[in-house]
Design an enzyme around this catalytic site. Structure first.
Site, mmCIF file in Angstrom:
data_model
loop_
_atom_site.group_PDB
_atom_site.id
_atom_site.type_symbol
_atom_site.label_atom_id
_atom_site.label_comp_id
_atom_site.label_asym_id
_atom_site.label_seq_id
_atom_site.Cartn_x
_atom_site.Cartn_y
_atom_site.Cartn_z
ATOM 1 N N THR A 146 25.183 4.587 -20.225
ATOM 2 C CA THR A 146 24.495 4.124 -21.429
ATOM 3 C C THR A 146 23.018 4.516 -21.438
ATOM 4 O O THR A 146 22.292 4.172 -20.512
ATOM 5 C CB THR A 146 24.608 2.586 -21.511
ATOM 6 O OG1 THR A 146 25.982 2.235 -21.429
ATOM 7 C CG2 THR A 146 24.003 2.059 -22.795
ATOM 8 N N GLU A 147 22.598 5.236 -22.471
ATOM 9 C CA GLU A 147 21.196 5.630 -22.654
ATOM 10 C C GLU A 147 20.630 6.365 -21.444
ATOM 11 O O GLU A 147 19.443 6.311 -21.156
ATOM 12 C CB GLU A 147 20.318 4.408 -22.975
ATOM 13 C CG GLU A 147 20.833 3.540 -24.115
ATOM 14 C CD GLU A 147 20.623 4.158 -25.491
ATOM 15 O OE1 GLU A 147 20.055 5.259 -25.565
ATOM 16 O OE2 GLU A 147 21.043 3.537 -26.485
ATOM 17 N N LEU A 148 21.544 7.028 -20.711
ATOM 18 C CA LEU A 148 21.186 7.748 -19.467
ATOM 19 C C LEU A 148 20.460 6.843 -18.460
ATOM 20 O O LEU A 148 19.567 7.299 -17.738
ATOM 21 C CB LEU A 148 20.332 8.989 -19.764
ATOM 22 C CG LEU A 148 20.986 10.099 -20.605
ATOM 23 C CD1 LEU A 148 20.186 11.398 -20.470
ATOM 24 C CD2 LEU A 148 22.435 10.354 -20.221
ATOM 25 N N TRP A 304 16.630 7.537 -21.020
ATOM 26 C CA TRP A 304 16.057 8.523 -21.933
ATOM 27 C C TRP A 304 15.303 7.867 -23.073
ATOM 28 O O TRP A 304 14.937 8.537 -24.037
ATOM 29 C CB TRP A 304 17.120 9.505 -22.430
ATOM 30 C CG TRP A 304 18.123 9.038 -23.444
ATOM 31 C CD1 TRP A 304 18.205 7.800 -24.034
ATOM 32 C CD2 TRP A 304 19.174 9.820 -24.026
ATOM 33 N NE1 TRP A 304 19.232 7.765 -24.923
ATOM 34 C CE2 TRP A 304 19.859 8.998 -24.952
ATOM 35 C CE3 TRP A 304 19.625 11.136 -23.872
ATOM 36 C CZ2 TRP A 304 20.954 9.438 -25.691
ATOM 37 C CZ3 TRP A 304 20.714 11.559 -24.613
ATOM 38 C CH2 TRP A 304 21.366 10.722 -25.511
#
Lengths: 407, 437
Positions: A146-148, A304
């Site tokens: 999730t979301e890097l 990120w």
């Protein structure tokens, strides 16, 4: 000496909550806003998924087998496509059938379980594979969280599930510019390779493309390819360029009128006309590009998001932390009660989706910015109140079920 | 500068804001002379002298002299202000105006009114306000012959006629400061006499200051004041009370949900009661405190009874400033359910005491306090939900207080005064005092 361009597109939609008052606790157990969710899914399907899938399919067929991309699609997005935009789901299936698309693995519900619960993390990864397999195809051995969001602890968990690689943000504080162009072993789990996102070249497309105040506006495929060549010329041997972005970039964040589709239509031809530039999927990238020497140590999570590239967008204030604690505190109760209430586990998992925490973010609240754009709430505080009201009802359902089981 | 209220005699919102502004201007190096209808002549700060018009007249000839000589201080290359505080009552529907009054019936004195509770402001606003306003203007006109100032700046409609009287002999520029409008105080049932004064004064003035964008919009839409002629200058908080390092909201606090303000249409105390009646169904411990006095007092008692919450509502009457601080510091949440609130200083008072606030969306203060819960005054269901959330989720209150106070730290009277001075310069080409440049 060549630069291997690795496109990965993120597809995700959360189950947004409806306005749920405390007065409803114990009476109403429907939490999600079907009209908002269906409207948004329909809009995104029409503006992004359908036209962009059609374009990618056309490009893949024209340049077969040289144009290759990858996707990560959450289960919540797939569920909503099934319900509200079956044509979009069908078009993703066609894209998969070209054989030029790799599917990545992630958590089913785009959750922060990697930070809070190893058990739920593993369960959601398995669930995601299952849902993908049923609706789309089998994900490969590359994982993206999730979301890097990546840390040493998360790397260890992912390595234990036998993945070969995991995407991460090529954040300055972790990797030097030259290092971003090579896979690196995670220090905490050396069998797992990090595929870094080149944030500058990714964000040129994802964020800056339509910005008229940007020096490079309007960006053409030719100019962009020139930058890629410069990057290729800056070193030797096989290297990797991670171009990771939200799929909604195409047509939703950057409207069609900005020329984003024309840019993407022209890009593969321009890239493939250059020696030393080629497209690869993440798995192919790991086969071609040798890993760098140094390991990547991540004692603190990297993501990120925002300029901070940490987890402060989801866990940066008191109400966000309190909400996450409250929802994960219910984990064992939900499992204990799940047998008697078929929808309970799925409802709880939909509440784990990181977007709910993101709506409670206050760090730029008073400047008004991207966070506001993505929220359907009046304020982060209203988001928190609505979420906690729903959790109160969910907790009551758990208690009722366990009470019945005990009796 | 002209005004109608000034602390400590009159500690309503208008008085506090007038004082904050006057002190801010003086701190920036402007020479401020504040004229009120009645007030003992006193030096409130250096460069700031406050007095009733009678006292100023008695000073006679000295007024006309240069402030440099009268004060015996070295030359100050700053501005000189004529501050005439006329008495404007933004926080209560003016009572007993005899000029074409259209509201005699509602404004009849009621026994719960402030006058019976020792509120000094009540004495100032009672009787014939219209005549007082006129009388103030006439007396200021007598003073005006000797007025030597660069700018006349008046606070709210009661001092607007006086402002033009003060400015006339020397054609001084007139700046009007709107802390509230007749539409805030009376909704659609405006007193046409007052509305006309406000409208004509704003149209005629050199420039107008509004305490919020909310108020500026009322001036534009109701009175047709050109947008370019209005500058928004926000009020500022008094110095904050320090919170303990281990502040966690609950310590020393009771589950009191507080309404604090005049019991008038403008403040929406009835909306408060209707919302807390919903809260009462789900929370047994909370008590609901209504603090203030005003013409709705009787009606509110009856409303509490008909909502079935009479035993959980306490009517505390008018509170002195020290009592307000004590009460807020012990309370759980302050609700500002105003129907129309040009600014809302009470929200800042709550935060300085570590108490979270729920703000009406029909208020000016929400423009500077994004870190707050906000609700339309008529949305009792949502207001009840927000109160319930604060009662059961203390972390929410803690975060609202912490973030809200950080935001308020950006505001100061000196900064607001600097904006006022810069506007004088922009509009009239007056030189700025050094501290405001």
């Amino acid at each position: 000496m060549s630069l291997n361009l690795c496109f990965y597109f993120q597809v995700h939609q959360p189950w947004r909550l409806r306005t749920y008052r405390y007065a409803e606790v114990g009476h109403h157990h429907d939490y999600f806003d079907a009209s908002v969710n269906s409207r948004i899914m329909r809009r995104v399907a029409d503006k992004c998924y359908l036209p962009m899938n059609a374009l990618l399919e056309e490009l893949i067929r024209r340049y077969q087998p040289d144009f290759r991309v990858s996707f990560s699609i959450t289960a919540t997005a797939l569920q909503q496509m099934q319900a509200y935009a079956p044509d979009a789901l069908a078009s993703f299936r066609r894209l998969m059938a070209t054989g030029a698309v790799e599917l990545l693995s992630e958590t089913s519900h785009h959750s922060l379980a990697g930070l809070y619960s190893p058990r739920e993390f593993a369960a959601q990864i398995a669930l995601h594979r299952e849902v993908c397999q049923r609706l789309l195809g089998v994900p490969g051995r590359i994982f993206r969280n999730t979301e890097l969001i990546v840390s040493d602890a998360i790397a260890r968990q992912v390595a234990a599930l036998d993945y070969a690689g995991m995407c991460m943000e090529g954040a300055d504080r972790v990797l030097r510019e030259s290092e971003v162009l090579h896979p690196h072993r995670y220090s905490a789990a050396p069998t797992l390779l990090a595929l870094a996102r080149h944030y500058r070249l990714s964000d040129d497309i994802a964020f800056r493309f339509s910005n008229r105040g940007w020096r490079e506006w309007p960006l053409t495929a030719e100019r962009y390819v020139q930058w890629l060549e410069n990057t290729a010329a800056s070193g030797s041997g096989e290297r990797l360029l991670g171009l990771f972005m939200d799929y909604e970039t195409f047509g939703e964040h950057q409207w069609e009128s900005t020329g984003i589709f024309d840019f993407m239509r022209a890009l593969p031809g321009a890239v493939l006309a250059r020696r030393g530039l080629r497209f690869v999927t993440p798995s192919e990238a790991l086969e071609r590009v040798p890993p760098g020497d140094a390991g990547v140590a991540l004692p603190d999570p990297v993501s990120w998001a925002d300029l901070e590239r940490d987890t402060s967008a989801w866990t940066g204030n008191r109400i966000q932390c309190a909400a996450q604690r409250a929802v994960y505190d219910l984990e064992s109760k939900v499992h204990a009660a799940a047998a008697g209430d078929a929808g309970l586990l799925e409802d709880w998992r939909r509440l784990l989706t990181s977007d709910h925490a993101y709506y409670m973010c206050t760090k730029y609240w008073t400047d008004g910015d991207v966070h506001k754009y993505f929220s359907h709430y009046d304020s982060p505080y209203d988001a928190y109140i609505g979420y906690m009201n729903v959790l109160a009802d969910l907790a009551q359902r758990c208690a009722q079920r366990s009470g019945m089981a005990a009796a | 500068m002209l005004g109608w209220e000034y602390p400590p005699l009159f500690a309503g919102g208008l008085g506090k804001a007038s004082q904050g502004l006057a002190r801010g201007l003086a701190e920036c190096g402007a020479q401020v002379r504040f004229v009120l209808p009645r007030y003992p002549l006193s030096e409130d700060a250096s460069f700031l002298t406050v007095g009733g018009v009678g006292a100023w007249l008695a000073l006679g000839r000295q007024w006309g002299g240069s402030p440099r000589t009268t004060q015996g201080k070295k030359a100050m290359p700053g501005l000189k202000f004529l501050a005439v505080p006329a008495r404007l009552y933004p926080y209560q529907r003016p009572i007993g105006i005899r000029v074409p009054a259209n509201q005699a019936a509602d404004d009849a004195r009621d026994p719960g009114d402030a006058r019976d509770l020792g509120d000094p402001a009540a004495q100032l606003y009672s009787h014939d306000l219209g005549r007082q306003v006129a009388r103030f203007a006439i007396r200021v006109a007598r003073l005006a012959q000797g007025i030597d100032a660069d700018v006349v700046h008046a606070n709210d409609w009661m001092s607007f006629p006086a402002a033009f009287a003060a400015a006339a002999p020397r054609h001084l520029p007139v700046f009007l400061h709107v802390h509230s409008t007749e539409y805030d105080r009376s909704g659609e049932a405006v007193n046409p006499y007052i509305a006309r004064i406000e409208q004509q004064a704003c149209l005629r003035a050199t420039h107008v200051f509004a305490v919020s964008r909310y108020t500026a919009n009322i001036l534009i839409t109701r009175y047709g004041v050109p947008r370019a002629k209005i500058t928004v200058v926000y009020n500022a908080p008094e110095t904050a009370v320090d919170l303990p390092d281990d502040f966690h909201g609950e310590a020393g606090r009771a589950p009191w949900v507080v309404f604090l303000g005049r019991l008038t249409f403008q403040k929406g105390p009835d909306h408060f009661l209707r919302a807390v009646a919903r809260v009462a169904q789900f929370n047994r411990d909370a008590r609901f405190l209504v603090c203030g006095s005003g013409d709705m007092s009787d009606g509110l008692h009856a409303l509490a009874r008909s909502l079935g919450i009479a035993r959980r509502v306490e009517f505390r009457g008018f509170l002195q400033p020290a009592a307000v601080d004590r009460l807020l510091a012990r309370s759980w949440v302050l609700v500002m359910s105003s129907v129309s609130e040009p600014f809302g200083l009470v929200a800042l008072e709550a935060l300085r005491n570590g108490t979270p606030v729920i703000l009406s969306k029909q208020s000016g203060v929400r423009e500077v306090l994004g870190h707050s819960l906000q609700v339309d005054f008529w949305d009792h269901e949502k207001l009840a939900d927000q109160i319930l959330a604060l009662l059961r989720l203390p972390v929410l209150g803690v975060q609202l207080v912490e973030s809200g106070r950080e935001q308020l730290a950006q505001l100061s009277w000196q900064a607001s005064a600097r904006k006022v001075l810069q506007t004088y310069t922009r509009v009239c080409g007056l030189p700025l005092p050094a501290a405001a440049a």
